[in-house]
Structure formats: C-alpha cells, structure tokens
Design an enzyme around this catalytic site. Structure first.
Site, PDB file in Angstrom:
ATOM      1  N   CYS A 100       0.898  -1.356   0.097  1.00  0.00           N
ATOM      2  CA  CYS A 100       0.005  -0.039   0.088  1.00  0.00           C
ATOM      3  C   CYS A 100       0.747   1.239   0.011  1.00  0.00           C
ATOM      4  O   CYS A 100       0.783   2.107  -0.963  1.00  0.00           O
ATOM      5  CB  CYS A 100      -0.942  -0.192   1.187  1.00  0.00           C
ATOM      6  SG  CYS A 100      -2.070  -1.339   1.361  1.00  0.00           S
ATOM      7  N   HIS A 129      -3.118   6.517   4.154  1.00  0.00           N
ATOM      8  CA  HIS A 129      -1.985   5.772   4.600  1.00  0.00           C
ATOM      9  C   HIS A 129      -0.687   6.178   4.027  1.00  0.00           C
ATOM     10  O   HIS A 129       0.442   5.365   3.725  1.00  0.00           O
ATOM     11  CB  HIS A 129      -2.164   4.516   3.742  1.00  0.00           C
ATOM     12  CG  HIS A 129      -1.602   3.136   4.406  1.00  0.00           C
ATOM     13  ND1 HIS A 129      -1.690   1.864   4.208  1.00  0.00           N
ATOM     14  CD2 HIS A 129      -0.789   3.291   5.709  1.00  0.00           C
ATOM     15  CE1 HIS A 129      -1.120   1.141   4.804  1.00  0.00           C
ATOM     16  NE2 HIS A 129      -0.666   1.909   5.789  1.00  0.00           N
TER      17      HIS A 129
END
Length: 572
Positions: A78, A140
């Site tokens: 990610c 994130h």
C-alpha cells in the site's frame, strides 16, 4: 484618420485575443475522478475474466473506454504504491520505501513518518491550476509530525482541499469483527503462551531449590499470569482505538471506526463533492477501504454474491462506482470527466481467517500476489474512460504504470510537471487515444522496499516486452504465498531468493510467467537490462527514510484522540 482607426481596431482585436487566452472557460478543462481500490486482484472483475462476481458498473466503464491489460502498480504493497501514484516517482526517491528489518507500510498512525513536504503531488499541480481537489477514503501516507494535532502529512498539506476518510487503513488485526479472526491476536497468543509457561517453570524451579516458599511461589505465579494476560485480553482493543480512526479534514470524528456502513458514507460524500464543485473543474480521488480485510459489507450486500464475503465486498464497491458515475451523468459533466479505475496492487494471498476461509482476491492465471513482483502482485485491473477522447471498448496490451496518471493528468490540464527532480511517470494519453502503439516506458523497475526485484524492458522496436527477475520471494512449499509472517512478503534476507542468472520471461507472449527462457540465448537483453538498472540506481539520491527508526515508530504524543481521555466518538 483611417490609419488611426485601423490601428485602434487592431489593438482592440488583439486585446480580445489576450483576454480570451487568459480566461479559459472552466468547462474546457476536464474533471478527474480516480478510483483506487485496496488489494483488488486482476481476476476479480468481470471484464478481466471473472464470471462469479458481478461488476456491471466497472464493466460498463471498460465498454465505454480503454481496458489496460498490462498496467502495473508502482509497488506491491500500500504505502509505497500510493506515494508513487500521487507523486509520479518511485517511492524510494521520497524515502517511502523500506529497508531490511523495516515494515513495508505504516502499521500505526502515531508516527513521525509520512510523505515529505518537498514532494509534489498531482493534487498540488491541479490545485494550483484552479481545480477543487478532494480525497475520500484511505490515505496511508502519514498523519502527524510533532504532536497529535498538527496533521502535517494529511491530504490538506498535499494539495487536497478536502479529506474524509482513514488516515491509515482498514486492518483486520484491529478493525475487524470476531468472525474475521486476527493475525494480531494469534501473534499475541503465540508470544504470550510461552512466556506464561516459562514463568510457571521459573517460579516452580525457585521453589524446588528452596529459594521460595510454596505460598510465595503460587502468589508470584498468579500475579505473573495476570500481568501477562493484560496484553492478550486488551491488545486488540488498544490497537483498534489507536489506528481505527475516521477523520474529516484535521479532525477525528469517529474512533474506533464503524466499518459496516463505511462504503455508503464514502459514496454519499463523493456525490456531495461532485454536486458542490460541478460548476468548476475538480479532481476526486476515491480511495476505497475495500477490499482489504477486514471484509465488511452494508446489510443489503451481505450474501449478495455467490463468491462469499469477499464477493460481497467487490460487488458493493462496484455499486459505489456506479453511484458516483451516475452522479456525474446526472450533473451533466460525465462527458467532460477523465475517469481512471485501478487497484493499488494485487490480492493478499496470505489472508486466511481463523475459520480457514481465504478472504483475499484472485490473480486469475498470474503468479504470486500482494507483496511480490511476480505479475499477480503488480498487474492490476485498470480502466480509463474519457468520452470523445479515448475510443470506446479498446484494449491496450502495452505496459503502463498507475503512477502515469501524474504526468497524464497534468498534461491534460495544461500543466507542466516539475523539472527540478526525476519524474518516472509518463504521459500515456497518446497510447489511450491510439495515436501511438508503443509504451512510453522503455524500462520499468519493480521494487520491494529498497530492492529492485525485477525489471521490465520494452525495446523501441519489435513487439516483445521482456521481464527479468533478480530477486524472488521465498514461497511456502506448494503455494505462491510467502512464508507466513505477521505482515506480508518481506524483501530481504531469508525471505527472498537471489537469482543469478536472473529469471527471464517474454512477458508479452507469456504473461503468466510459466516458461523461463535460457538467458545464454538472450545475453544482449540481460546486458541492456543490467545497464539500465545500474543507471537508474545511480540516479537515486539519499533521502531521509520515512519507514524506519525513528520515523515509523509509535509515539504516544502523536496518537490522535477525539475525546480525551476516552478516545471514543461516533460520527454525528
């Protein structure tokens, strides 16, 4: 007199041209909507070959645009993938790539690491050009620098006007339900049980040799059990309170996060953003928390799919895409909107819940998965649609990268990309419009943290793209998943295998990487790949590491809390 009149008329006409050039109607600048799904496999979408999960809205995008069969995520996990997507640069250039012994992504939000302020995102470029910009969903890429309120890494400091979503991600170990199970809980018990047994043996041994009385021994054993049970009983609760957070702007509005109706909330927020900004150009970054585990669905989507809970999640995500595209059509701006749909990397092959159910996605026939540089980890389902510009229903088999949206969108908006740094992103609009037939990427480097695991080479002539693996993950025997860890595949040491000579594949005619080529017959190809890799690595400048100590370590003073000291609230 006539000459003076003609001179004034000429001046007037020129002034009108200048005014017209300076004031370009907003309608002539397209909107941008980027759908980024988390952990979605290339085999999960109907138009990419899935016949058990229903994705009519995503399939409809493909039928009215271009299906990119050979699009690659910039990285296979990610955080670095998202950093590269927004900056158009490999994550190692911004310090968002991990080294040995470091986690490959942020696993908590109370850290001092994040996307550095000297990086330029596509949102900043568009914002400076008059675009309204918003990100909904997963971020994130960091939260705070110095305390729990500065929000220095949040989207608003990276070119976005609005943010509604998760500063980190949806983690099964913390945010999931009991039915999901938890690797985090398993890890705590795996660590805790030996400690309990060891403490019992230790106190009994002291009693046996006469250092402790029986009464003292049993009291010490009791208190040891109590102390060691605290992290086992409250570990997940504390972890959930610390990372399962929903924010609007700089404010925490829900802690811990309620997952069940989250996709509906994200979708409603996206429609509100479109309605609010329909009169001016905008960039909407729709970054889903789905289909990363924990798997969660709204009530109307539970049992919706014949593919279990994972299928329910994909189908709810597809519904959301349809709602947002319908909103664009309802506001009469769909024809003037560039839409890009993709996943941040491949599916999580190691995600098996305590019941034994696999809760990740499908790579189709491709090898490997999330965390790996095999095609299953980086080849992602991707669609681009822009009516009257991109031909309808076409398929593009040339290699592209998700980070290409940086340069492509900037140039569509009439903006230059930064010239004070190396930008790895390429403009793929000529490929999408079929003005050219060859990928603008001659070489593509597939990273695992700091390490280049594979290199893709597309010669300027011919029709073959080559791929060489220099490092491959260490698989569990009989599987294509990595040796079990608390996280995903790791990049160094015993977790990988160095390949010398490299494994070479004709990725055009063998996209599933089943037929390894004899490198002695392709020495010129290997030589060119090695030369390109050497030149590339020489251009990587040392920068502060955001993924290691101390930047990625948890710090109490950076921990967000919506209602101190309870750190508990529900969105109103």
């Amino acid at each position: 007199m006539i000459q003076n009149f003609m001179f004034l008329a000429l001046v007037y006409l020129l002034s009108q041209c200048v005014v017209s050039a300076e004031v370009t109607p907003a309608a002539e600048r397209p909107n941008f909507v980027v759908f980024l799904v988390d952990d979605l496999g290339i085999g999960d979408i109907g138009c990419f070959g899935n016949d058990t999960i229903k994705t009519p809205n995503i399939d409809n995008l493909a039928s009215h645009g271009a299906k990119l069969n050979h699009n690659l995520a910039p990285e296979s996990v990610c955080t670095p993938s998202r950093a590269a997507t927004l900056t158009g640069r490999y994550a190692i250039r911004s310090g968002m790539a991990s080294g040995p012994g470091e986690m490959r992504m942020f696993i908590n939000i109370a850290t001092s690491g994040g996307l550095p302020s000297n990086e330029t995102t596509i949102a900043e470029i568009l914002q400076e050009s008059g675009y309204k910009t918003g990100v909904i969903g997963k971020w994130h890429l960091g939260l705070n620098c110095n305390d729990n309120k500065d929000g220095c890494y949040l989207p608003m400091n990276n070119g976005f006007d609005e943010f509604y979503g998760l500063p980190m991600t949806n983690i099964r170990a913390a945010c999931g339900s009991i039915e999901d199970g938890s690797k985090f809980e398993t890890y705590l018990w795996t660590l805790g049980k030996p400690l309990m047994i060891s403490s019992v043996i230790f106190w009994l041994a002291l009693m046996w040799v006469g250092f402790l009385s029986r009464k003292t021994t049993f009291l010490l054993m009791f208190f040891s059990m109590v102390i060691l049970s605290i992290p086992l009983l409250f570990g997940k609760w504390a972890y959930a309170q610390s990372i399962c957070v929903l924010m609007r702007g700089y404010d925490v509005i829900e802690q811990p996060l309620i997952l069940e109706n989250l996709t509906i909330r994200f979708t409603d927020e996206a429609k509100r953003f479109i309605y609010k900004n329909k009169e001016e150009p905008f960039f909407l970054f729709m970054s889903y928390a789905k289909v990363h585990t924990s798997l969660f669905s709204s009530p109307q989507f539970k049992g919706h799919s014949v593919h279990g809970r994972y299928g329910d999640n994909v189908e709810e995500m597809d519904w959301s895409v349809g709602e947002i595209v319908s909103s664009l059509e309802r506001e009469n701006i769909l024809d003037n909107t560039f839409i890009y749909f993709t996943s941040d990397h491949g599916p999580f092959l190691e995600e098996v819940v305590d019941s034994g159910e696999y809760c990740g996605g499908s790579t189709g026939l491709y090898r490997g998965g999330k965390g790996q540089s095999w095609e299953g980890g980086i080849r992602v389902p991707t669609i681009a649609m822009w009516k009257n510009h991109i031909p309808e229903g076409i398929t593009i088999n040339e290699a592209t990268s998700t980070m290409d949206i940086f340069t492509t969108m900037a140039q569509i908006a009439g903006r230059d990309i930064p010239n004070d740094r190396i930008v790895d992103s390429k403009n793929i609009l000529p490929l999408l419009t079929q003005e050219v037939a060859v990928s603008p990427h001659q070489f593509m480097f597939h990273y695992c943290g700091h390490a280049i695991q594979a290199v893709r080479y597309r010669p300027l002539t011919g029709n073959v793209t080559w791929k060489a693996h220099f490092i491959t993950p260490n698989w569990d025997p009989g599987t294509e998943a990595c040796v079990s860890t608390l996280s995903t595949c790791l990049c160094f040491g015993k977790h990988v295998i160095h390949q010398d000579p490299p494994l070479l594949y004709d990725i055009t005619n063998d996209p599933y990487e089943r037929h390894q080529l004899d490198t002695t017959q392709y020495e010129d190809i290997i030589t060119k790949i090695k030369e390109a890799m050497k030149k590339h690595t020489q251009g990587i400048k040392p920068v502060p590491n955001q993924m290691g100590y101390p930047n990625a370590w948890w710090s109490p003073r950076r921990q967000p809390c919506c209602n101190f000291p309870y750190c508990s609230c529900i969105e109103s």
